[in-house]
Design an enzyme around this catalytic site. Structure first.
Site, PDB file in Angstrom:
ATOM      1  N   TYR A  39       2.078  -0.006   5.498  1.00 38.54           N
ATOM      2  CA  TYR A  39       1.710   0.659   4.257  1.00 38.54           C
ATOM      3  C   TYR A  39       2.581   0.301   3.060  1.00 38.54           C
ATOM      4  O   TYR A  39       2.373   0.815   1.977  1.00 38.54           O
ATOM      5  CB  TYR A  39       1.800   2.184   4.445  1.00 38.54           C
ATOM      6  N   HIS A  40       3.588  -0.545   3.219  1.00 37.80           N
ATOM      7  CA  HIS A  40       4.587  -0.681   2.165  1.00 37.80           C
ATOM      8  C   HIS A  40       4.714  -2.107   1.631  1.00 37.80           C
ATOM      9  O   HIS A  40       5.818  -2.567   1.347  1.00 37.80           O
ATOM     10  CB  HIS A  40       5.941  -0.179   2.678  1.00 37.80           C
ATOM     11  N   VAL A  41       3.610  -2.790   1.475  1.00 32.76           N
ATOM     12  CA  VAL A  41       3.677  -4.142   0.921  1.00 32.76           C
ATOM     13  C   VAL A  41       4.038  -4.076  -0.556  1.00 32.76           C
ATOM     14  O   VAL A  41       3.588  -3.196  -1.286  1.00 32.76           O
ATOM     15  CB  VAL A  41       2.341  -4.888   1.122  1.00 32.76           C
ATOM     16  N   THR A  86       7.606   3.559   0.209  1.00 34.43           N
ATOM     17  CA  THR A  86       7.464   3.204  -1.205  1.00 34.43           C
ATOM     18  C   THR A  86       6.826   4.301  -2.055  1.00 34.43           C
ATOM     19  O   THR A  86       6.743   4.157  -3.272  1.00 34.43           O
ATOM     20  CB  THR A  86       6.614   1.923  -1.342  1.00 34.43           C
TER      21      THR A  86
END
Length: 203
Positions: free
Chosen positions: A133-135, A177
């Site tokens: 989920y944190h690209v 993030t």
């Protein structure tokens, strides 16, 4: 619905801050990529590296704006990432194998007993690991040739356009993030309000 909890850990004693995040879920999945619940009960420990060194790239394939870009994730390209992930997997295994969990644990489904050496654990991570989920970082902030936006989040060379999301982060933050993106949005809102009465300009 699986409820998860997480904690941070350090894979090397010389580190001052954690470099991996462990996510615990009271659910089991025979295929980590599909994540369809198994019929048998179980628990899952998911591992994330907090600050990966490997970086990928995104490339335009067509002048058609609706065409999907070419994405090169380049996972585990950096040796530090490979060592960190394997060390984190060992930490997760030690936690689950703790005597305090004996009454709740039957066997290790994945990676399983057949994966023991560093090379074997890394091979499992390469085959079954994936992003979550944190690209970040596809439109990074800065003034170097690879930067997309300046320190006011204005797109270089484009008038009246800002980018306000996790893509402007030059590097990955040390955790989830969500909160940093909220902070970016709050700061961007202040900048937009401060310049609303002035004509827009190119970055």
């Amino acid at each position: 619905m699986a409820v998860s909890t997480s904690r941070d850990s350090q894979t090397r004693p010389e580190l001052e801050v954690p470099d991996v995040q462990l996510l615990f879920s009271h659910a089991s999945y025979s295929d980590p990529q599909v994540r369809a619940l198994d019929r048998a009960p179980g628990m899952t420990v998911t591992l994330y590296q907090c600050r990966p060194e490997s970086t990928g790239s995104i490339h335009v394939k067509s002048p058609d704006p609706a065409a999907a870009p070419a994405i090169r994730p380049n996972y585990l390209a950096d040796e530090l990432d490979r060592r960190t992930l394997v060390a984190g997997m060992k930490i997760a295994r030690r936690i689950v194998n703790n005597k305090a969990l004996d009454r709740y644990r039957a066997f290790e489904m994945n990676p399983g007993d057949r994966y023991q050496t560093d090379d074997e654990l890394l091979a499992f991570a390469r085959q079954y690991g994936h992003t979550a989920y944190h690209v970040v970082g596809t439109c990074k902030m800065g003034h170097d040739p690879m930067a997309v936006v300046n320190d006011e989040l204005r797109v270089h060379g484009v008038t009246g356009l800002r980018i306000v999301d996790a893509s402007i982060m030059p590097t990955m933050t040390s955790g989830n993030t969500n909160t940093p993106v909220i902070m970016i949005a709050e700061k961007a809102a202040d900048m937009v309000k401060a310049t609303a009465s002035r004509p827009s300009r190119a970055a």
